[in-house]
Design a protein around this motif. Structure first.
Motif, PDB file in Angstrom:
ATOM      1  N   LEU A 240       5.445   1.163 -10.905  1.00  0.00           N
ATOM      2  CA  LEU A 240       6.483   2.183 -10.750  1.00  0.00           C
ATOM      3  C   LEU A 240       5.907   3.573 -10.501  1.00  0.00           C
ATOM      4  N   LEU A 241       4.883   3.959 -11.265  1.00  0.00           N
ATOM      5  CA  LEU A 241       4.316   5.297 -11.082  1.00  0.00           C
ATOM      6  C   LEU A 241       3.661   5.438  -9.710  1.00  0.00           C
ATOM      7  N   ALA A 242       3.069   4.354  -9.215  1.00  0.00           N
ATOM      8  CA  ALA A 242       2.475   4.394  -7.875  1.00  0.00           C
ATOM      9  C   ALA A 242       3.563   4.560  -6.806  1.00  0.00           C
ATOM     10  N   VAL A 243       4.692   3.877  -7.004  1.00  0.00           N
ATOM     11  CA  VAL A 243       5.821   4.011  -6.080  1.00  0.00           C
ATOM     12  C   VAL A 243       6.347   5.443  -6.107  1.00  0.00           C
ATOM     13  N   MET A 244       6.499   6.002  -7.312  1.00  0.00           N
ATOM     14  CA  MET A 244       7.012   7.364  -7.420  1.00  0.00           C
ATOM     15  C   MET A 244       6.015   8.374  -6.861  1.00  0.00           C
TER      16      MET A 244
ATOM     17  N   LYS B 123      15.040   0.621 -11.896  1.00  0.00           N
ATOM     18  CA  LYS B 123      15.600   0.285 -10.588  1.00  0.00           C
ATOM     19  C   LYS B 123      16.168   1.535  -9.918  1.00  0.00           C
ATOM     20  N   CYS B 124      16.775   2.392 -10.691  1.00  0.00           N
ATOM     21  CA  CYS B 124      17.319   3.631 -10.131  1.00  0.00           C
ATOM     22  C   CYS B 124      16.210   4.493  -9.526  1.00  0.00           C
ATOM     23  N   LEU B 125      15.064   4.549 -10.185  1.00  0.00           N
ATOM     24  CA  LEU B 125      13.938   5.320  -9.652  1.00  0.00           C
ATOM     25  C   LEU B 125      13.440   4.708  -8.343  1.00  0.00           C
ATOM     26  N   LYS B 126      13.400   3.396  -8.278  1.00  0.00           N
ATOM     27  CA  LYS B 126      12.950   2.742  -7.042  1.00  0.00           C
ATOM     28  C   LYS B 126      13.935   2.995  -5.904  1.00  0.00           C
TER      29      LYS B 126
ATOM     30  N   GLN C 104      15.270  10.623 -16.478  1.00  0.00           N
ATOM     31  CA  GLN C 104      15.898  11.521 -15.510  1.00  0.00           C
ATOM     32  C   GLN C 104      14.888  12.397 -14.774  1.00  0.00           C
ATOM     33  N   ALA C 105      13.958  12.979 -15.520  1.00  0.00           N
ATOM     34  CA  ALA C 105      13.020  13.928 -14.915  1.00  0.00           C
ATOM     35  C   ALA C 105      12.194  13.270 -13.817  1.00  0.00           C
ATOM     36  N   LEU C 106      11.843  11.996 -14.001  1.00  0.00           N
ATOM     37  CA  LEU C 106      11.026  11.309 -13.001  1.00  0.00           C
ATOM     38  C   LEU C 106      11.741  11.218 -11.657  1.00  0.00           C
ATOM     39  N   GLY C 107      13.066  11.223 -11.673  1.00  0.00           N
ATOM     40  CA  GLY C 107      13.817  11.142 -10.437  1.00  0.00           C
ATOM     41  C   GLY C 107      13.513  12.284  -9.486  1.00  0.00           C
ATOM     42  N   LEU C 108      13.111  13.428 -10.027  1.00  0.00           N
ATOM     43  CA  LEU C 108      12.830  14.591  -9.194  1.00  0.00           C
ATOM     44  C   LEU C 108      11.485  14.500  -8.490  1.00  0.00           C
TER      45      LEU C 108
ATOM     46  N   ASN D 190       0.872  -1.170   0.000  1.00  0.00           N
ATOM     47  CA  ASN D 190       0.000   0.000   0.000  1.00  0.00           C
ATOM     48  C   ASN D 190       0.909   1.220   0.000  1.00  0.00           C
ATOM     49  N   TRP D 191       1.170   1.746  -1.179  1.00  0.00           N
ATOM     50  CA  TRP D 191       2.183   2.782  -1.326  1.00  0.00           C
ATOM     51  C   TRP D 191       1.787   4.070  -0.595  1.00  0.00           C
ATOM     52  N   SER D 192       0.533   4.445  -0.639  1.00  0.00           N
ATOM     53  CA  SER D 192       0.099   5.648   0.069  1.00  0.00           C
ATOM     54  C   SER D 192       0.273   5.488   1.579  1.00  0.00           C
ATOM     55  N   ALA D 193       0.040   4.276   2.077  1.00  0.00           N
ATOM     56  CA  ALA D 193       0.235   4.017   3.502  1.00  0.00           C
ATOM     57  C   ALA D 193       1.711   4.188   3.881  1.00  0.00           C
TER      58      ALA D 193
END
Length: 330
Positions: free
Chosen positions: A37-41, A257-260, A288-292, A7-10
């Protein structure tokens, strides 16, 4: 490998409250299915937005002393075991260090990082840095970070007195993996230097390099270790396997993996400055932009011996996200 969902929001809410993630929760972030991935980010961004909004801090490195290093760090092109063709020169003179600070101001950089190779500074080198720092601090509103290797208590106190705001000394990898990467100093040496910097009143900066053979468990352990050190700023580097170094054939990372990894560091160290550092361009590539959405800080310009993305491209990336560069406030 069985992927773990959560539960990523939790997890985001837990991080915002300052609660420590369990090992299983940290592993869940690193091992999340790519379709999540987008939910994790988004979870990482909830935490980042709570503490930093959409501001982005900029940092610039000057390679103040290159090569000539007696240490055997396997990732580093400047180490004694490297045969990579890198520039080798003693500590730059005061005027050159000051000129680098002026360049940083032109790029809207908030933290100017003076980095020198070697196990630690000689008294002469320390004095040279101190003289430059004093003049920079008198002339411009800029934070200065020094990264000069292992320090004594006296050296740390002198840097603080001169006006150095932050001291960087990365853990680099986990305690369990350390001897496979470096043998000429210890993991405990690095921890001790961070603690001395903090005791002197300088802001402690410490991070690591992902992609050097560490396990997922060890990456979580590193995130915990940095939380326990209470590092104010955490540079997250991604291995750039440079030809001529012992780790030249290491290729364990991919952009997702880098984003995670960035998301994990944000969730474990929610209120800290998470800086995307060396290896960003080649490892995150088009993402790259997603890292921010997890990190709130990046390096602009070149790194120590490798080139970075053009600084204007970084500014454009930040603008395209709808984020804004944070103006330095001393």
């Amino acid at each position: 490998m069985i992927k773990i969902s959560a539960n990523w929001s939790a997890l985001a809410n837990k991080a915002i409250k300052g609660e420590r993630l369990a090992m299983e929760e940290g592993l869940a972030v690193l091992r999340a299915d790519d379709y999540e991935l987008l939910a994790v980010m988004d979870a990482a961004f909830q935490v980042r937005r709570h503490f930093y909004g959409t501001k982005v801090k900029l940092n610039l490195i000057i390679n103040a002393k290159s090569g000539l290093c007696p240490e055997d760090c396997g990732y580093c092109s400047q180490s004694i075991v490297s045969v990579a063709p890198v520039s080798k020169y003693p500590l730059l003179d005061k005027e050159t260090l000051i000129a680098g600070a002026h360049k940083a101001m032109e790029l809207k950089v908030g933290t100017y990082c003076i980095v020198a190779s070697g196990k630690g500074p000689t008294n002469k080198e320390l004095e040279q840095v101190i003289e430059a720092v004093r003049e920079i601090k008198e002339a411009m509103p800029m934070k200065i970070c020094a990264c000069l290797g292992i320090l004594s208590e006296e050296q740390a106190e002198r840097l603080k007195e001169a006006g150095v705001d932050r001291y960087n000394h990365n853990l680099n990898t986990s305690g369990r993996n350390f001897d496979r990467i470096t043998t000429t100093h210890t993991y405990e040496d690095r921890v001790s230097t961070v603690q001395k910097a903090k005791a002197s009143g300088m802001s402690p900066c410490s991070g690591f390099i992902a992609g050097m053979g560490e396990t997922d468990e060890e990456i979580v352990e590193i995130a915990y270790a940095l939380r326990e050190l209470d590092a104010d700023s955490i540079p997250v580097n991604f291995l750039n396997p440079i030809a001529g170094t012992p780790l030249q054939h290491m290729n364990a990372l991919h952009p997702r993996k880098c984003l995670k990894i960035l998301a994990l560091l944000r969730l474990v160290n929610p209120s800290k400055e998470i800086r995307i550092a060396g290896g960003r361009e080649m490892n995150l590539r088009s993402l790259q932009a997603l890292g921010l959405y997890a990190a709130n800080s990046i390096f602009v310009g070149d790194y120590l011996t490798t080139e970075g993305q053009d600084a204007q491209e970084d500014h454009r990336m930040i603008e395209d996200l709808g984020f804004e560069v944070e103006v330095c406030a001393l």
